[in-house]
Scaffold this motif. Structure first.
Motif, short mmCIF file in Angstrom:
data_model
loop_
_atom_site.label_atom_id
_atom_site.label_comp_id
_atom_site.label_asym_id
_atom_site.label_seq_id
_atom_site.Cartn_x
_atom_site.Cartn_y
_atom_site.Cartn_z
N LYS A 81 -16.24 23.49 24.52
CA LYS A 81 -14.85 23.09 24.70
C LYS A 81 -14.48 21.93 23.79
CE LYS A 81 -12.57 25.04 27.09
NZ LYS A 81 -11.84 26.33 26.86
N ALA A 82 -15.44 21.06 23.49
CA ALA A 82 -15.18 19.97 22.54
C ALA A 82 -14.89 20.55 21.16
CB ALA A 82 -16.38 19.03 22.47
N LEU A 83 -15.64 21.58 20.78
CA LEU A 83 -15.38 22.24 19.49
C LEU A 83 -14.02 22.92 19.49
CD1 LEU A 83 -18.86 23.84 18.71
CD2 LEU A 83 -17.73 22.02 17.42
N GLN A 84 -13.69 23.56 20.59
CA GLN A 84 -12.38 24.22 20.66
C GLN A 84 -11.25 23.21 20.51
OE1 GLN A 84 -11.19 26.02 24.42
NE2 GLN A 84 -10.22 27.71 23.35
N SER A 85 -11.38 22.04 21.16
CA SER A 85 -10.33 21.04 21.09
C SER A 85 -10.21 20.44 19.68
CB SER A 85 -10.58 19.93 22.11
OG SER A 85 -11.69 19.14 21.75
N LYS A 86 -11.34 20.44 18.94
CA LYS A 86 -11.32 19.90 17.57
C LYS A 86 -10.87 20.92 16.53
CE LYS A 86 -13.23 15.78 18.41
NZ LYS A 86 -12.54 14.50 18.09
N LEU A 87 -11.18 22.17 16.75
CA LEU A 87 -10.98 23.19 15.71
C LEU A 87 -9.77 24.09 15.94
CD1 LEU A 87 -14.72 24.21 15.22
CD2 LEU A 87 -13.35 22.69 13.78
N THR A 88 -9.17 23.99 17.12
CA THR A 88 -7.96 24.77 17.40
C THR A 88 -6.92 23.81 17.97
OG1 THR A 88 -8.36 25.33 19.73
CG2 THR A 88 -9.47 26.69 18.07
N CYS A 89 -5.73 24.29 18.17
CA CYS A 89 -4.70 23.49 18.80
C CYS A 89 -4.65 23.82 20.29
CB CYS A 89 -3.33 23.75 18.17
SG CYS A 89 -2.02 22.73 18.86
N THR A 90 -4.95 22.83 21.14
CA THR A 90 -4.95 23.05 22.59
C THR A 90 -3.88 22.21 23.28
OG1 THR A 90 -6.66 21.36 22.86
CG2 THR A 90 -7.40 23.65 22.63
N THR A 91 -2.95 21.69 22.50
CA THR A 91 -1.88 20.86 23.05
C THR A 91 -0.53 21.43 22.63
OG1 THR A 91 -1.97 19.42 21.10
CG2 THR A 91 -3.28 18.75 23.00
N THR A 92 0.51 20.91 23.27
CA THR A 92 1.87 21.30 22.89
C THR A 92 2.62 20.09 22.36
OG1 THR A 92 2.63 20.93 25.16
CG2 THR A 92 2.00 23.17 24.58
N PRO A 93 3.53 20.26 21.42
CA PRO A 93 3.86 21.51 20.73
C PRO A 93 2.71 21.99 19.86
CG PRO A 93 4.95 19.67 19.66
CD PRO A 93 4.31 19.12 20.90
N TRP A 94 2.61 23.30 19.70
CA TRP A 94 1.52 23.89 18.94
C TRP A 94 1.73 23.73 17.44
CZ3 TRP A 94 1.40 27.73 15.23
CH2 TRP A 94 0.13 28.23 14.90
N PHE A 95 0.64 23.45 16.73
CA PHE A 95 0.62 23.48 15.27
C PHE A 95 -0.67 24.19 14.85
CE2 PHE A 95 3.23 19.78 16.25
CZ PHE A 95 4.33 19.99 15.44
N ALA A 96 -0.62 24.91 13.77
CA ALA A 96 -1.81 25.61 13.28
C ALA A 96 -2.87 24.60 12.87
CB ALA A 96 -1.44 26.50 12.09
N SER A 97 -4.08 24.81 13.33
CA SER A 97 -5.19 23.93 12.95
C SER A 97 -5.56 24.16 11.49
CB SER A 97 -6.40 24.14 13.86
OG SER A 97 -6.77 25.50 13.89
N GLU A 98 -6.31 23.23 10.93
CA GLU A 98 -6.51 23.17 9.48
C GLU A 98 -7.21 24.39 8.89
OE1 GLU A 98 -8.72 20.26 6.20
OE2 GLU A 98 -8.41 19.58 8.26
N ASN A 99 -8.27 24.86 9.57
CA ASN A 99 -9.09 25.92 8.97
C ASN A 99 -9.02 27.20 9.80
OD1 ASN A 99 -11.28 27.60 8.14
ND2 ASN A 99 -12.22 25.84 7.14
N PRO A 100 -8.30 28.22 9.34
CA PRO A 100 -8.16 29.46 10.12
C PRO A 100 -9.49 30.14 10.41
CG PRO A 100 -6.58 29.40 8.32
CD PRO A 100 -7.53 28.27 8.09
N GLU A 101 -10.46 30.01 9.49
CA GLU A 101 -11.75 30.68 9.69
C GLU A 101 -12.53 30.08 10.85
OE1 GLU A 101 -14.29 33.75 9.05
OE2 GLU A 101 -12.39 33.40 8.06
#
Length: 260
Positions: free
Chosen positions: A51-71
């Motif tokens: 879950k720490a990785l998910q919070s760092k590598l994806t957007c888990t807050t609002t408003p949503w913004f695309a995270s830096e690395n899609p891969e």
């Protein structure tokens, strides 16, 4: 540095895990219970790394913004889906931690210490205080403390290193064989959920999550030598903490034999 070099660097620690005397000590159902009752903390803290990785590598807050690395976003979301909402042996959706706890209960292992610890985490709102105040074995405390220190530091490549290289790739195979032998020798004990958990763990790690996690490390470090060095250091330490956990379980089994 590359993934293959990291694997070379951590080979001594992985070898120590694979050749650990613990495996030959798990001979009775009581021994198995002792293993499960300590190993469950490694299943639980793994979910926190995830879950720490998910919070760092994806957007888990609002408003949503695309995270830096899609891969890496894709990689971690794929892993989260299976680890947090997998299909159980009886067709339900549970996290792998919940599956493990169910498997413990179905074979007669005690979950009271675990439940008390998790309640302390909730009550104190501070995992480090909960670890310190618990009655867990010192090596179990050290194992958990290391995980949450890495998470608290917040460096995503270090969290990914503990998540990826801190796991023992071949050990689930060993325990699946041990459990199948147990099922033959102790037919009255239901180990079906436990066997399913380990087999599912092997299937996902070998075919999907392992390669994905390795790719994630490469994406996070790229050509940054300092990050690769830190990945190496965290990976070695994570495996050493795992060895300490194995030592603690072996000690628990030995101490119960001494009382007989």
């Amino acid at each position: 540095m590359t993934i293959s070099i990291i694997n070379e660097k951590i080979h001594p620690q992985k070898n120590s895990l694979l050749q650990h005397p613990l495996y030959e000590k798990v001979k009775t159902i009581d021994d198995l219970h002792k293993f499960l009752e300590s190993h469950v903390y490694a299943v639980w803290d793994f979910m926190s790394l995830l879950k720490a990785l998910q919070s760092k590598l994806t957007c888990t807050t609002t408003p949503w913004f695309a995270s830096e690395n899609p891969e890496t976003r894709y990689l971690i979301n794929e892993i989260v889906l299976a680890e947090e909402s997998d299909l159980t042996i009886d067709g339900k959706r549970l996290s792998h931690f919940e599956m493990y706890v169910e498997a413990m209960q179905s074979c007669g292992a005690c979950t009271q210490e675990l439940e008390a610890f998790l309640q302390k985490v909730i009550d104190t709102k501070n995992v480090f205080i909960a670890i310190k105040q618990s009655d867990l074995h010192p090596e179990v405390k050290a194992f958990l403390d290391f995980t949450f220190r890495v998470i608290e530091e917040g460096k995503v490549h270090k969290i990914a290193a503990a998540f990826t290289f801190g796991r023992e790739d071949l050990i689930p195979n060993m325990f699946t064989e041990i459990l199948k032998n147990f099922q033959q020798n102790f037919p009255d004990v239901d180990l079906s959920k436990l066997i399913y958990y380990f087999e599912r763990h092997i299937e996902l790690d070998a075919d999907e999550h392992g390669p994905m996690a390795m790719q994630m490390i490469t994406e996070l470090c790229q050509d940054n030598a300092q990050k690769w060095k830190e990945v190496e250091e965290v990976s070695i330490m994570a495996l050493e903490k795992r060895i300490g956990l194995w030592n603690a379980i072996e000690e628990k089994i030995a101490s119960s034999l001494a009382l007989v």
